[in-house]
Scaffold this motif. Structure first.
Motif, PDB file in Angstrom:
ATOM      1  N   ASN A  84       6.938   0.952  45.844  1.00 62.09           N
ATOM      2  CA  ASN A  84       7.288   1.711  44.650  1.00 62.09           C
ATOM      3  C   ASN A  84       6.186   1.609  43.595  1.00 62.09           C
ATOM      4  O   ASN A  84       6.436   1.716  42.395  1.00 62.09           O
ATOM      5  CB  ASN A  84       8.617   1.178  44.084  1.00 62.09           C
ATOM      6  N   ALA A  85       4.951   1.401  44.068  1.00 63.25           N
ATOM      7  CA  ALA A  85       3.809   1.216  43.167  1.00 63.25           C
ATOM      8  C   ALA A  85       3.509   2.502  42.406  1.00 63.25           C
ATOM      9  O   ALA A  85       3.727   3.608  42.904  1.00 63.25           O
ATOM     10  CB  ALA A  85       2.583   0.776  43.964  1.00 63.25           C
ATOM     11  N   SER A  86       2.983   2.343  41.190  1.00 64.08           N
ATOM     12  CA  SER A  86       2.608   3.496  40.378  1.00 64.08           C
ATOM     13  C   SER A  86       1.234   3.272  39.766  1.00 64.08           C
ATOM     14  O   SER A  86       0.730   2.150  39.726  1.00 64.08           O
ATOM     15  CB  SER A  86       3.643   3.725  39.274  1.00 64.08           C
ATOM     16  N   GLY A  87       0.631   4.359  39.305  1.00 69.32           N
ATOM     17  CA  GLY A  87      -0.701   4.284  38.704  1.00 69.32           C
ATOM     18  C   GLY A  87      -1.746   4.846  39.646  1.00 69.32           C
ATOM     19  O   GLY A  87      -1.438   5.559  40.607  1.00 69.32           O
ATOM     20  N   PHE A  88      -2.989   4.524  39.375  1.00 67.64           N
ATOM     21  CA  PHE A  88      -4.083   4.959  40.234  1.00 67.64           C
ATOM     22  C   PHE A  88      -4.346   3.849  41.256  1.00 67.64           C
ATOM     23  O   PHE A  88      -4.688   2.721  40.894  1.00 67.64           O
ATOM     24  CB  PHE A  88      -5.329   5.244  39.402  1.00 67.64           C
ATOM     25  N   ILE A  89      -4.189   4.200  42.535  1.00 68.40           N
ATOM     26  CA  ILE A  89      -4.229   3.204  43.603  1.00 68.40           C
ATOM     27  C   ILE A  89      -5.481   3.414  44.463  1.00 68.40           C
ATOM     28  O   ILE A  89      -5.765   4.526  44.911  1.00 68.40           O
ATOM     29  CB  ILE A  89      -2.987   3.289  44.517  1.00 68.40           C
ATOM     30  N   HIS A 103      -1.809   0.036  31.079  1.00 69.05           N
ATOM     31  CA  HIS A 103      -1.965  -1.192  30.309  1.00 69.05           C
ATOM     32  C   HIS A 103      -2.511  -2.367  31.128  1.00 69.05           C
ATOM     33  O   HIS A 103      -2.990  -3.339  30.566  1.00 69.05           O
ATOM     34  CB  HIS A 103      -0.630  -1.614  29.685  1.00 69.05           C
ATOM     35  N   LYS A 104      -2.401  -2.300  32.462  1.00 67.87           N
ATOM     36  CA  LYS A 104      -2.850  -3.440  33.248  1.00 67.87           C
ATOM     37  C   LYS A 104      -3.225  -2.999  34.661  1.00 67.87           C
ATOM     38  O   LYS A 104      -2.902  -1.899  35.112  1.00 67.87           O
ATOM     39  CB  LYS A 104      -1.758  -4.510  33.319  1.00 67.87           C
ATOM     40  N   THR A 105      -3.925  -3.900  35.355  1.00 65.91           N
ATOM     41  CA  THR A 105      -4.325  -3.681  36.741  1.00 65.91           C
ATOM     42  C   THR A 105      -3.725  -4.787  37.608  1.00 65.91           C
ATOM     43  O   THR A 105      -3.817  -5.968  37.267  1.00 65.91           O
ATOM     44  CB  THR A 105      -5.856  -3.693  36.885  1.00 65.91           C
ATOM     45  N   GLU A 106      -3.071  -4.390  38.699  1.00 65.81           N
ATOM     46  CA  GLU A 106      -2.456  -5.339  39.616  1.00 65.81           C
ATOM     47  C   GLU A 106      -3.066  -5.186  41.001  1.00 65.81           C
ATOM     48  O   GLU A 106      -3.551  -4.113  41.369  1.00 65.81           O
ATOM     49  CB  GLU A 106      -0.939  -5.116  39.708  1.00 65.81           C
ATOM     50  N   ARG A 107      -3.022  -6.267  41.768  1.00 65.13           N
ATOM     51  CA  ARG A 107      -3.501  -6.246  43.140  1.00 65.13           C
ATOM     52  C   ARG A 107      -2.348  -6.572  44.068  1.00 65.13           C
ATOM     53  O   ARG A 107      -1.648  -7.572  43.886  1.00 65.13           O
ATOM     54  CB  ARG A 107      -4.636  -7.251  43.335  1.00 65.13           C
ATOM     55  N   LEU A 108      -2.115  -5.712  45.059  1.00 61.08           N
ATOM     56  CA  LEU A 108      -1.062  -5.919  46.038  1.00 61.08           C
ATOM     57  C   LEU A 108      -1.672  -6.344  47.361  1.00 61.08           C
ATOM     58  O   LEU A 108      -2.604  -5.694  47.852  1.00 61.08           O
ATOM     59  CB  LEU A 108      -0.243  -4.633  46.246  1.00 61.08           C
ATOM     60  N   PRO A 109      -1.171  -7.432  47.971  1.00 61.41           N
ATOM     61  CA  PRO A 109      -1.658  -7.817  49.300  1.00 61.41           C
ATOM     62  C   PRO A 109      -1.519  -6.647  50.268  1.00 61.41           C
ATOM     63  O   PRO A 109      -0.606  -5.832  50.141  1.00 61.41           O
ATOM     64  CB  PRO A 109      -0.734  -8.975  49.689  1.00 61.41           C
ATOM     65  N   ASP A 110      -2.424  -6.546  51.214  1.00 63.68           N
ATOM     66  CA  ASP A 110      -2.491  -5.427  52.145  1.00 63.68           C
ATOM     67  C   ASP A 110      -1.106  -5.072  52.708  1.00 63.68           C
ATOM     68  O   ASP A 110      -0.570  -5.792  53.556  1.00 63.68           O
ATOM     69  CB  ASP A 110      -3.433  -5.797  53.291  1.00 63.68           C
ATOM     70  N   PRO A 111      -0.479  -3.980  52.262  1.00 58.38           N
ATOM     71  CA  PRO A 111       0.858  -3.613  52.739  1.00 58.38           C
ATOM     72  C   PRO A 111       0.894  -3.281  54.226  1.00 58.38           C
ATOM     73  O   PRO A 111       1.892  -3.553  54.897  1.00 58.38           O
ATOM     74  CB  PRO A 111       1.215  -2.384  51.894  1.00 58.38           C
ATOM     75  N   VAL A 112      -0.196  -2.702  54.745  1.00 62.03           N
ATOM     76  CA  VAL A 112      -0.222  -2.343  56.167  1.00 62.03           C
ATOM     77  C   VAL A 112      -0.246  -3.605  57.021  1.00 62.03           C
ATOM     78  O   VAL A 112       0.460  -3.695  58.033  1.00 62.03           O
ATOM     79  CB  VAL A 112      -1.435  -1.446  56.480  1.00 62.03           C
ATOM     80  N   ALA A 113      -1.044  -4.593  56.616  1.00 62.19           N
ATOM     81  CA  ALA A 113      -1.095  -5.848  57.360  1.00 62.19           C
ATOM     82  C   ALA A 113       0.275  -6.527  57.357  1.00 62.19           C
ATOM     83  O   ALA A 113       0.714  -7.071  58.382  1.00 62.19           O
ATOM     84  CB  ALA A 113      -2.147  -6.770  56.759  1.00 62.19           C
TER      85      ALA A 113
END
Length: 319
Positions: A84-89, A103-113
């Motif tokens: 359900n991520a939003s923003g520029f990915i 307002h912020k930048t987040e890092r998501l662990p590789d969802p495919v892995a």
């Protein structure tokens, strides 16, 4: 003047208590709602059954691995991770997703892995339950269902990812024309034998899963049911609603007292360990006050939540 102010505040508090369910808004249910929205749409597009909120035992780690949903059709079974991520990915070199918002930048662990790791865990569990799937029938996909999901360099996303732009373009199976849409879920595989298809649905329907609250306003919560809170009389009436005895509870209707809903009729279904389906005699009924609450530990949260039963439509308990 002071008396009028006190009366006004009292009326507001009473109305808020009986008629407005802050708990429903307070929950942050958007991620859970996304799971059920995706599951419903997949079932309409491709048929079959979507099993939501599974907790599959992993022998190697000795823990349960959470799976958003598994779609089972006559052609194949697909482990689906919903983001359900939003923003520029964008996708980093190591597969990490970089999500840049206002307002912020987040890092998501590789969802495919992460999705790929769930496939052998589910296969192993199914084998323990007596089902060996044909090679290649169990695959994985990552679906990005948030309208605010914007890709940067869409070519860098693996084929297992269905971006939001692709998600909204998916059509029913009979209208699958373009190659990438056809490949989104169907890889040209033969239909599964009916016996395997039926067994797979039966096993997944009885697999460990998160407890589920369905709230008013088409909202959902996945987590672990803890207990009921309320008057002693109500708690005693609800005493039989325990995981070992009950699989599902619904709020049948309310009775009126003055202007407010004062009582709720709660129907609960005794757990069927025979696998024959619940009969009318398996349903029991109790009546409790509408202010009675249910406590649940939401999936992925350290905070326990409470919801008035007046805001709950149903609750399903995992065995």
């Amino acid at each position: 003047m002071l008396t009028e102010l006190i009366c006004f505040v009292t009326v507001v508090v009473i109305l808020k208590y009986f008629f407005f369910d802050d708990d429903v808004i307070d929950v942050g249910t958007s991620d859970y709602n996304a799971l059920f929205t995706v599951a419903e749409r997949l079932e309409k597009l491709y048929g079959g059954k979507a099993h939501v909120g599974l907790q599959i035992p992993d022998e190697d780690s000795g823990t349960r691995q959470s799976i958003d949903l598994v779609l089972v059709t006559k052609r194949e079974a697909v482990v689906v991770c919903v983001k359900n991520a939003s923003g520029f990915i964008s996708v980093d070199r190591d597969g990490t997703w970089v999500c840049t918002g206002s307002h912020k930048t987040e890092r998501l662990p590789d969802p495919v892995a992460e999705a790929k790791q769930l496939v052998p865990i589910l296969e192993s569990y199914l084998e323990q339950r007596g089902i060996t799937l044909p090679e290649g029938y169990l695959s994985c996909k990552v679906i990005c269902s948030n309208p605010k999901f914007c890709t940067i360099g869409s070519d860098s996303f693996p084929s297992e990812v269905i971006t939001y732009d692709q998600w909204i373009q998916l059509k029913p199976e009979s209208n699958l024309l373009s190659g990438w849409i056809r490949g989104a879920f169907h890889g040209g595989k033969k239909e599964m034998q009916v016996s395997i298809h039926e067994k797979l649905n039966l096993v997944l329907s009885t697999a460990p899963m998160w407890d589920r609250l369905e709230l008013k306003g088409n909202k959902f919560v996945l987590g672990e049911f803890l207990e009921f809170k309320g008057d002693g009389e109500d708690i005693r009436a609800l005493g039989n609603i325990r995981r070992s005895k009950v699989s599902r509870m619904t709020i049948q209707k309310t009775s009126m007292f003055g202007l407010a809903h004062s009582k709720l009729q709660v129907l609960y279904c005794l757990r069927d360990y025979r696998g024959e389906g619940a009969s009318a005699s398996d349903w029991k009924e109790v009546t409790v006050h509408s202010r009675t609450e249910v406590k649940i530990q939401p999936k992925g949260s350290t905070k326990v939540r409470k919801y008035k039963l007046s805001s709950v439509l149903s609750m399903s308990l995992s065995a």
